[in-house]
Design an enzyme around this catalytic site. Structure first.
Site, short mmCIF file in Angstrom:
data_model
loop_
_atom_site.label_atom_id
_atom_site.label_comp_id
_atom_site.label_asym_id
_atom_site.label_seq_id
_atom_site.Cartn_x
_atom_site.Cartn_y
_atom_site.Cartn_z
N ASP A 188 0.73 -1.27 -0.04
CA ASP A 188 0.07 0.09 -0.15
C ASP A 188 0.88 1.40 0.11
O ASP A 188 0.89 2.12 0.72
CB ASP A 188 -0.92 0.08 1.22
CG ASP A 188 -1.62 -1.19 1.41
OD1 ASP A 188 -2.15 -1.82 0.58
OD2 ASP A 188 -1.84 -1.41 2.76
N GLU B 21 -11.57 -0.36 -3.04
CA GLU B 21 -11.02 0.21 -1.93
C GLU B 21 -9.53 1.10 -2.50
O GLU B 21 -9.42 1.13 -3.83
CB GLU B 21 -10.20 -0.71 -1.10
CG GLU B 21 -9.31 -1.69 -1.75
CD GLU B 21 -8.95 -2.80 -0.96
OE1 GLU B 21 -9.38 -3.27 0.45
OE2 GLU B 21 -8.14 -3.83 -1.15
O1 FUB Z 1 -2.92 -3.71 3.45
C1 FUB Z 1 -4.29 -3.83 3.98
C2 FUB Z 1 -5.48 -3.62 3.05
O2 FUB Z 1 -5.11 -4.46 1.79
C3 FUB Z 1 -5.32 -2.06 2.41
O3 FUB Z 1 -5.99 -1.13 3.46
C4 FUB Z 1 -6.10 -2.48 1.22
O4 FUB Z 1 -6.00 -1.46 0.31
C5 FUB Z 1 -5.43 -3.53 0.71
O5 FUB Z 1 -4.38 -3.25 0.29
#
Ligand code: FUB
Length: 328
Positions: free
Chosen positions: A19, A226
């Site tokens: 991320d 997301e």
């Molecule tokens: O890294 C944890 C979660 O997985 C993140 O918040 C999302 O965007 C996905 O990458």
């Protein structure tokens, strides 16, 4: 200066990182990723396999320079309101200070967004006692606009709990819409001047097709899942995000921070691993996509590694699609 050597390679190999939110601060590239801890556990739809309890900050003098690990800059044990799951963070510079903006679960298991501050882009960061009132869900991304207003984009389905915030208050039974209904959009809220609170309740962003119709929940190649990120290119606002179940980074373009954003296309086709999450930053005269995959761990979804690659725009401002492994 050659920048070929590091593109599409794991930038950090001594720990797992994911991320990546990249920014240019003080003339260098700073990267604010999450930190995947190694373990042998299973994977679940709520993302609870992501064992994350702290953040490290990394920097590079330029695209081909060594990556410096500035060490642990914030740990969940030092945050009074947070209990676990320090997921994808972002950082911003405003009012002479650096702000680390991050999600974590509170003591009731609800994701909230917190703020920690520093005088130095490399941290360490001092957490505020409480989360931002009215904040929820995950994956905060900050846009400091040309007029110096600061906006926070948030949201993520499934483990990110966005379904639970569709009625103005928290409903733990909240579900995704039916496939023929408009998909849930990410949320936006303007920060207050001191960056410690929101000026407004988070508002839903609309992502539409070229006819102005909302992208539907069943359109999994295009709907928001997301990892929202907003950058500006030639005066327009580019909202990019992960499609989750179809594993793409896609983008939509609008004329103000609140949207609506018109869907345009795919930036990054699926990488190795379930999640895909990115940021976009300009460094000197080039634009870079920072992303992660699970190639270093041979495909273990909760052991990811950050990478970057150059992106290009055509004359109309469309971003060219990247096949992630063509350079290997
Ligand atoms: O890294 C944890 C979660 O997985 C993140 O918040 C999302 O965007 C996905 O990458």
């Amino acid at each position: 200066m050659s920048n070929q050597s590091k593109q599409n390679e794991a930038l950090v190999t001594h720990i797992y990182t994911a991320d990546p939110s990249a920014h240019v601060f003080e003339g260098k590239i700073y990267i604010y990723p999450s930190h995947d801890l190694e373990h042998d556990g299973e994977s679940f739809d709520d993302g609870s396999q992501y064992a994350m309890e702290d953040y490290h900050v990394f920097s590079m003098e330029n695209e081909s320079a060594p990556v410096v690990d500035h060490g642990e800059v914030l740990h969940v044990k030092d945050i009074p309101w947070a209990s676990q799951q320090m997921w994808a963070p972002d950082a911003a510079y405003k009012n002479g200070k650096y702000y680390l903006v991050y999600p974590a679960k509170d003591h009731d298991g609800i994701f909230r967004i917190g703020i920690a501050t520093s005088d130095n882009p490399a941290g360490p960061f001092k957490p505020e006692e409480n989360y931002i009132p009215g904040s929820y869900s995950i994956d905060p991304a900050v846009l400091i606009d040309d007029d110096n207003k600061a906006y926070c984009y948030i949201g993520g389905l499934w483990g990110g709990q966005l379904e639970q915030w569709q009625t103005g208050s928290h409903n733990p039974e909240g579900k995704e819409p039916a496939p023929d209904q408009p998909a849930y959009g990410p949320r936006i809220a303007e920060f207050s001047e001191d960056m410690l609170t929101f000026k407004e309740d988070p508002k839903e962003i609309s992502i539409v097709d070229s006819d102005g119709n909302p992208i539907l929940a069943g359109d999994e190649d295009r709907r928001f899942f997301e990892g929202a990120w907003v950058h500006k290119y030639e005066g327009r606002y580019y909202l990019s995000y992960s499609t989750g179940t179809t594993h793409k980074i896609v983008y939509a373009v609008g004329d103000n921070p609140y949207g609506p954003f018109e869907f345009k296309g795919t930036i990054l086709n699926p990488v190795i691993g379930w999640t895909t999450h990115h940021s976009i930053v300009q460094f000197n005269d080039k634009w870079y996509l920072f992303y992660h995959d699970a190639s270093l761990s041979n495909g273990i979804n909760h052991q990811r590694s950050i990478k970057f690659t150059e992106i290009t725009y055509d004359e109309s401002g469309n971003i060219q699609t990247i096949e992630p492994y063509e350079n290997k």
